[in-house]
Write a protein that holds these residues in place. Sequence first.
Motif, PDB file in Angstrom:
ATOM      1  N   PHE A 205      45.952  25.448  32.123  1.00 54.60           N
ATOM      2  CA  PHE A 205      45.139  26.016  31.045  1.00 54.60           C
ATOM      3  C   PHE A 205      44.629  24.973  30.060  1.00 54.60           C
ATOM      4  O   PHE A 205      43.780  25.267  29.247  1.00 54.60           O
TER       5      PHE A 205
ATOM      6  N   SER B 198      49.792  33.070  35.493  1.00 51.20           N
ATOM      7  CA  SER B 198      48.945  34.164  35.031  1.00 51.20           C
ATOM      8  C   SER B 198      47.613  34.188  35.793  1.00 51.20           C
ATOM      9  O   SER B 198      47.614  34.260  37.012  1.00 51.20           O
ATOM     10  N   ARG B 199      46.458  34.036  35.116  1.00 51.74           N
ATOM     11  CA  ARG B 199      45.189  34.035  35.873  1.00 51.74           C
ATOM     12  C   ARG B 199      45.194  32.880  36.867  1.00 51.74           C
ATOM     13  O   ARG B 199      44.564  32.932  37.922  1.00 51.74           O
TER      14      ARG B 199
ATOM     15  N   LYS C 183      47.195  33.853  39.924  1.00 49.42           N
ATOM     16  CA  LYS C 183      46.325  34.566  40.866  1.00 49.42           C
ATOM     17  C   LYS C 183      45.574  33.520  41.687  1.00 49.42           C
ATOM     18  O   LYS C 183      45.415  33.627  42.903  1.00 49.42           O
TER      19      LYS C 183
ATOM     20  N   SER D  74      51.740  36.356  37.836  1.00 48.65           N
ATOM     21  CA  SER D  74      50.319  36.518  38.207  1.00 48.65           C
ATOM     22  C   SER D  74      49.835  37.962  38.087  1.00 48.65           C
ATOM     23  O   SER D  74      48.649  38.198  37.864  1.00 48.65           O
TER      24      SER D  74
ATOM     25  N   GLU E  56      48.090  46.494  33.178  1.00 50.40           N
ATOM     26  CA  GLU E  56      46.693  46.230  33.516  1.00 50.40           C
ATOM     27  C   GLU E  56      46.276  46.881  34.843  1.00 50.40           C
ATOM     28  O   GLU E  56      47.051  46.892  35.800  1.00 50.40           O
TER      29      GLU E  56
ATOM     30  N   ILE F   6      40.986  45.034  33.911  1.00 52.00           N
ATOM     31  CA  ILE F   6      40.793  43.596  34.174  1.00 52.00           C
ATOM     32  C   ILE F   6      39.325  43.299  34.439  1.00 52.00           C
ATOM     33  O   ILE F   6      38.785  42.291  33.976  1.00 52.00           O
TER      34      ILE F   6
ATOM     35  N   PHE G   2      37.316  40.692  32.318  1.00 51.69           N
ATOM     36  CA  PHE G   2      37.088  39.432  33.039  1.00 51.69           C
ATOM     37  C   PHE G   2      36.289  39.647  34.328  1.00 51.69           C
ATOM     38  O   PHE G   2      36.768  39.310  35.414  1.00 51.69           O
TER      39      PHE G   2
ATOM     40  N   TRP H 252      35.995  36.856  37.026  1.00 49.80           N
ATOM     41  CA  TRP H 252      37.087  36.410  37.902  1.00 49.80           C
ATOM     42  C   TRP H 252      36.929  36.970  39.323  1.00 49.80           C
ATOM     43  O   TRP H 252      37.648  36.560  40.239  1.00 49.80           O
TER      44      TRP H 252
ATOM     45  N   TRP I  94      52.578  44.147  31.224  1.00 51.48           N
ATOM     46  CA  TRP I  94      51.141  44.044  31.546  1.00 51.48           C
ATOM     47  C   TRP I  94      50.954  43.625  33.012  1.00 51.48           C
ATOM     48  O   TRP I  94      50.101  44.146  33.721  1.00 51.48           O
TER      49      TRP I  94
ATOM     50  N   HIS J 182      56.029  36.736  29.047  1.00 53.07           N
ATOM     51  CA  HIS J 182      54.992  36.062  29.824  1.00 53.07           C
ATOM     52  C   HIS J 182      54.860  34.596  29.378  1.00 53.07           C
ATOM     53  O   HIS J 182      54.505  34.323  28.232  1.00 53.07           O
TER      54      HIS J 182
HETATM   55  C1  GCU Z   1      45.086  38.468  30.397  1.00 52.04           C
HETATM   56  C2  GCU Z   1      44.769  39.201  31.670  1.00 52.04           C
HETATM   57  C3  GCU Z   1      45.791  38.918  32.760  1.00 52.04           C
HETATM   58  C4  GCU Z   1      45.972  37.424  32.916  1.00 52.04           C
HETATM   59  C5  GCU Z   1      46.289  36.808  31.579  1.00 52.04           C
HETATM   60  C6  GCU Z   1      46.393  35.294  31.583  1.00 52.04           C
HETATM   61  O1  GCU Z   1      46.222  39.007  29.803  1.00 52.04           O
HETATM   62  O2  GCU Z   1      44.700  40.558  31.363  1.00 52.04           O
HETATM   63  O3  GCU Z   1      45.384  39.467  33.998  1.00 52.04           O
HETATM   64  O4  GCU Z   1      46.957  37.166  33.883  1.00 52.04           O
HETATM   65  O5  GCU Z   1      45.276  37.120  30.665  1.00 52.04           O
HETATM   66  O6  GCU Z   1      45.823  34.623  32.434  1.00 52.04           O
HETATM   67  O7  GCU Z   1      47.004  34.756  30.653  1.00 52.04           O
END
Ligand code: GCU
Length: 356
Positions: free
Chosen positions: A112, A197-198, A201, A221, A235, A240, A244, A247, A288, A340
Motif C-alpha cells: 500500500f 486486503s485489496r 485479493k 482478503s 461487504e 464493493i 470500487f 477493481w 467486513w 484487520h
Molecule cells: C475496503 C474494501 C475491502 C478491502 C479494503 C482494503 O474496506 O471494502 O474490500 O479489502 O478496503 O483493501 O483495505
Amino acid sequence: MYLKEELERRGVPALLKFEDGREVTAENWEERRLELVDILSREEYGYMPDEKFKVSAAEAAKPARDCAGKAVTERLTLTVSGSKGDFSFPLLICTPAKKPGGKCPLVLLINFRPDFPDKYLPAEEIIDRGVGVAMIYYNDIALDKNEWESGIAGMYPRPEYSWSKITMWAWAASRCMDYFETRNDIDFERVGVAGHSRLGKTALWCGANDTRFKYVFANNSGCSGDAITRCKRGETVEIIYRAFPFWFVPKYNEYAGREQDMPFDQHFVVAASAPRVVVCGAAEEDIWADPESQYLSCCAASQAWELLGEKGLIGVDRYPEPGDIFTKGKLGFFMRPHAHYFSRYDWNRYLDCFLI
Ligand code: GCU
C-alpha cells in the motif's frame, strides 16, 4: 469436506465439474484450473494483455547494507517493454547478505505504501528467517482510483483491454517474476506473492494466473478475495462494486444482489493455485471480510488438493475461532485475534509455511 452442509445451504457451485458438465479428475485438473481462471477473468477481474513482455532492471540507487548488515537492499527500476512501448516502476529487493548455496527464497509483497521498511513489511524478522523480500507499490502500477489514464492503465486502456486495477497490480507482480528469473541468487522453487486486503485479493489472483509463484499468501482478503460471496456477512458484491468499480470488470456488477446466480464463487480463485501452497489469513474482528466465509472458501477449495493426492486444508469441521492455525496442509488458514491489519503474527504464519 469440512462444513459440507453449510456449503450446500449457501449453494456454492461445484469446483470439480467443468462448465460443460464433465467430471474433473486428477488427469484433467490443469484444464479445469485454466477454466477457473477464464471464468474469473470473464466475470470478475478481467484479462491480462495477451502478449509477451520483456523486462530489464536498472539500479535506482547503490545497493545498501541493511538490518545491522544482515541484509542487502537493492532499489531498482524495472522496465517492461511490450507492444505499446516501455513502462517502468520501482522494485525493491532486500535479501539476506549470506545466502546458503548462493540462493534465497523470496516473498514479493504488493504493498500500500512505497516505504521501506513499512508497518506491513517487517524486513528484519523476515531476513532473520533466511528469506528475502521484494516489494512493489501498487499505485506505481496504476492508481487505485476510478481513472484509466495513469500507469499501465493508460497504456493498455479499457475497453480495448478488458481488465481491472486488481488485474493490473497482479500483472506487475508477474513482471517482477520475469525479472527474478534472470537472477541467479533466487530459489525459483520458493518464490511467494503476498498482499493484504485489496492486495490480498490481488495476490490470490496473481497466483491463479502465474504458476511460477509457488506460494500465495492472502491476508484478510475477504469480499472478492478468499470469502465465499453467497450469504456472506459484511461487504457484498453490491457494496464493493459501488465503492470500487475499477477493481473489477463491469460484468461483476450484474451479480449485485444476485450472488446466487454467479457461475462461480471465491473458492475458485483459491483453488486456481492448487496444488501449490496457498495460505489465507483472517482476523477475528474483521467482520467486513467475514472470517467464516473465508474459512468456507478454504473448505470448498481443499477438494482440488485432495483430488491431486495432496494434503489440502487440515482443519476442523466448525467455524474458526481466534487463535486457530490450520497450516499443516498445502492449503492453510488461520484466524488471528484482533482487527484487520497485516501484522507480524500474520507474517510468521506465512513464513512457517514457506520454510517447511
Ligand atoms: C475496503 C474494501 C475491502 C478491502 C479494503 C482494503 O474496506 O471494502 O474490500 O479489502 O478496503 O483493501 O483495505
